[in-house]
Design an enzyme around this catalytic site. Structure first.
Site, PDB file in Angstrom:
ATOM      1  N   ALA B 237       0.831  -1.206   0.000  1.00  0.00           N
ATOM      2  CA  ALA B 237       0.000   0.000   0.000  1.00  0.00           C
ATOM      3  C   ALA B 237       0.868   1.261   0.000  1.00  0.00           C
ATOM      4  CB  ALA B 237      -0.934  -0.011   1.196  1.00  0.00           C
ATOM      5  N   HIS B 238       0.221   2.392  -0.087  1.00  0.00           N
ATOM      6  CA  HIS B 238       0.954   3.659  -0.192  1.00  0.00           C
ATOM      7  C   HIS B 238       1.813   3.942   1.046  1.00  0.00           C
ATOM      8  CE1 HIS B 238      -3.017   5.967   1.044  1.00  0.00           C
ATOM      9  NE2 HIS B 238      -2.739   5.005   1.887  1.00  0.00           N
ATOM     10  N   ASN B 239       3.009   4.442   0.747  1.00  0.00           N
ATOM     11  CA  ASN B 239       3.946   4.895   1.768  1.00  0.00           C
ATOM     12  C   ASN B 239       4.527   3.788   2.624  1.00  0.00           C
ATOM     13  OD1 ASN B 239       1.764   7.408   1.481  1.00  0.00           O
ATOM     14  ND2 ASN B 239       3.933   7.898   1.327  1.00  0.00           N
TER      15      ASN B 239
END
Lengths: 342, 342, 342
Positions: B237-239
């Protein structure tokens, strides 16, 4: 397509109770089918729907016939008969033979005239396609791969080099067949890749769901038997073997070198560790973890089902101390001079 | 490819016991290798196979040499030596430099002559490809993305805009790098999307499996370190940040902003909640849930393994009342005037 | 894009404390934003970052304003305001209307001039695209599918025939919409496929993540409501219905015919068995198994979190005997002449 009930009775080996020349032109559920639609009753729980149906005809078993207010087609297995009938009403657009001008076909590939290649399809060197194979838009077939006749490959499928696929096999979009298995040796500082020189062998009459990935073998082949049905987003690691007619639901993951028997049914999102053997006719309930071989047919499970958050959290907290709890019970039993179980 | 044992001994820094000019032309397992094949023994459990092998040569450790009836290549780490040797026998078809006429390359992209672009590849504005990069059929590289040299992108990969990838990185089919992270704010009636303006930074010597998805960052970048190996169908997922040389097995899912250390090994289908930190050198067993940070190296697990259905169901029913059971044990202890554990 | 704080205050309905003509040109996190960047504070745990920020401006609530050393934009819901603001700074490359010469568009398709079709896009017979629809490189839209206006389909998406999608819907790469549901009848020797003649209906303002698969219905349609947000690698089986504005995290799997209510939030990798009903406003924690219908709003969970390997293994071993343990406790209670719980 419109068919008469007489046609259906003949094709499905059914006993018709109703007008032979009445027609149906589509499928409906037992709760919603209209006069132009064929439906079926496979589960007696839905008999109230049967009693009120206005379907054009109903596939059902002999004991349900008296409850049917519309034309009935009596069969031994209504759901199986419905499965056969469904293909007369398929909505998938027809495909015609021929090679779309945008397809890129290596001159060394074998592509019979009966084959259909959609736009932007890429067929690499030495590929052999059987009679009537359909490869739809934007799919890519790697060098030396052989595909038996009458199969269908939906759009955006990738098949790597050196894969063998039997006849009448269907592969849905975004499946990937023959990518490298996950093989690496630790070299003290990082990971050295092991070239995956095996292939993938897939049998006849197999169905492979959207987004499913089947890795090529490390040395020998990964093998999918005849008549195996794989749902979407399944991961089959290198050198897995799946026996004939096994059915795997969506999101199953099988780690390297495990062998699944024939006629197994693996529930959704089940995980199977590597280097195991699962014998024939094993059913695994959804979301279970199989971390040891299974040598006895039957049904197995492991996942806990949901509970309300507060109870779930209290029980989880206790689980962390289950071993201690067992010991405490043992101590109580000993104090009582009781049983010797532990 | 055919090589002499002398060549292998030199390349693998092995001590050769056998004829220098004997040749092998492929790989085999210790149980099945024939006279033209190289094999290895890494696990002494398979010594019976060694004693009966007819392989052309065997990579093994010094203590196994006396059991080897055929030419032996003695090395410190047979599996690592095999990993290195495997690349001499790779079956992946060779790729030649050049741009297929059907590829669509934006004039502002940087594409050295040593690059290979397959059919229907799409290279968007401002993309920079390093020397020797291979982009295979039907893959798409979004605007401004930069890819270091000598990497390989298999067919049907999608890389969005603004992604940076180091040299010698391999990306398998149907991986998606840089799609939007799952960022939405609730607005009282529904969801307002948060534009995902970060990118993805991927290090050198990374391997990304088929169907794996790595989302772009919400504000800052999602980061994959050097030498990380990711199996198929992983969701990052993001980051998220993954430290150097960590290895993630198939179907792992990592929620937003979690940080995985270096040299971690994450088992298949493990789920890692968001905003956690996992320190270096952590191993997680397959199908576990990590819902808190881990600050100590070691091995962790949580999944229950399968049992037969009837026992599974009985135990699950009891789990729902585990908290009550613990309280009942406590009451028994109190009644006995016993220990104060709870 | 560069905007003034006055512009932001007006667009976000914010109270500006700072110079109206000061400008920001990008987004930053509260811990790292510089003088050209807009940031936000939604969680008071990060107030120390606020006190030290050198951001160009901060979106925050009234009670945090006194701690802000730089220009402040006071709003009721800082994260929602940030979501709205983020689109001014989106890094996604602009798209212009027009049909790339390599796109293959059936003459019977409806493609308004405002539509953008990327390279190698394939639009099949009878497809209808709404005004301003963007279909990016190598995506394939099957026969008769209708897509409402102003949506975006990223590269390498596959949409089968007979799918209906509402306006302003975004579909990320490698999603597959409308592949066959997993419907087969056992015929005594193997599996007979049931033609999947239903379609997929997707509402307006939906987001579908990378690699997510939504199968077509067996007879009736699979239905995704308005404003639903689906993360990556979700599997939605045939005839599932998902209510408006529900949010599903990555890797969720939903088996056939289950119905999810509106405003539900389903955590990552949750598995939902078939033929269930989940009412509105249910939250399910990550990796849980839902095997029964849920009729009451609230939060539910089931997954065990990780423990150190040795404790994990001891507790798992005890779990196998939890039913016996419960019986033993009952016996102790009876021996004591105690409570009647069991």
């Amino acid at each position: 397509m419109t068919v008469t009930l007489e046609f259906l009775a003949r094709e499905l080996d059914a006993e018709l109770h109703g007008p032979a020349d009445a027609e149906v032109s589509g499928l409906g559920t037992i709760g919603a089918a209209g006069p132009q639609q064929l439906t079926f009753l496979a589960n007696s729980r839905y008999r109230a729907f049967l009693e009120n149906t206005s379907a054009g005809a109903v596939l059902l078993s002999a004991e349900q016939r008296e409850h049917c207010p519309v034309p009935a087609l009596v069969v031994k297995d209504p759901y199986l008969a419905f499965a056969k009938a469904s293909h007369f009403f398929d909505t998938a657009p027809p495909v015609s033979a021929g090679i779309h001008p945008s397809a890129v076909v290596d001159p060394s590939a074998t592509v019979p005239e009966s084959v259909s290649l959609g736009p932007n399809v890429v067929i690499d060197a030495g590929v052999e396609l059987g009679e009537g194979t359909v490869v739809m838009a934007n799919s890519v077939i790697g060098a030396g791969t052989r595909i038996g006749g009458q199969g269908r490959i939906w759009p955006n499928v990738t098949i790597y080099h050196g894969v063998t696929i039997g006849p009448r096999t269907t592969i849905h979009s975004h499946a990937v067949i023959g990518a490298d298995g996950f093989g690496f040796a630790f070299n003290g500082a990082g990971w050295t890749k092991v070239a995956q020189v095996g292939g993938v062998r897939i049998g006849a009459d197999v169905e492979i769901g959207a987004g499913t990935t089947i890795d090529r073998g490390a040395i020998e082949d990964t093998v999918i038997g005849n008549g195996v049905i794989l749902d979407n987003q399944i991961q089959v690691a290198h050198n897995v073997v799946i026996g004939d007619h096994s059915a795997l639901a969506g999101k199953v993951g099988i780690a390297g070198s495990s062998r699944i028997g024939s006629y197994c049914m693996i529930g959704g999102a089940v995980g199977i560790s590597g280097h195991l053997e699962i014998c024939d006719q094993v059913q695994i309930l959804g979301m279970s973890l199989v971390s040891r071989s299974i040598t006895e047919p039957g049904t197995y499970g492991s996942a806990l089902p949901v509970d309300k958050q507060d109870r779930y959290r209290r029980n989880v907290a206790r689980f962390r101390h289950l071993d201690e709890l067992s010991r405490r019970v043992r101590r109580l039993e000993k104090a009582r001079g009781g049983s010797s179980e532990d």
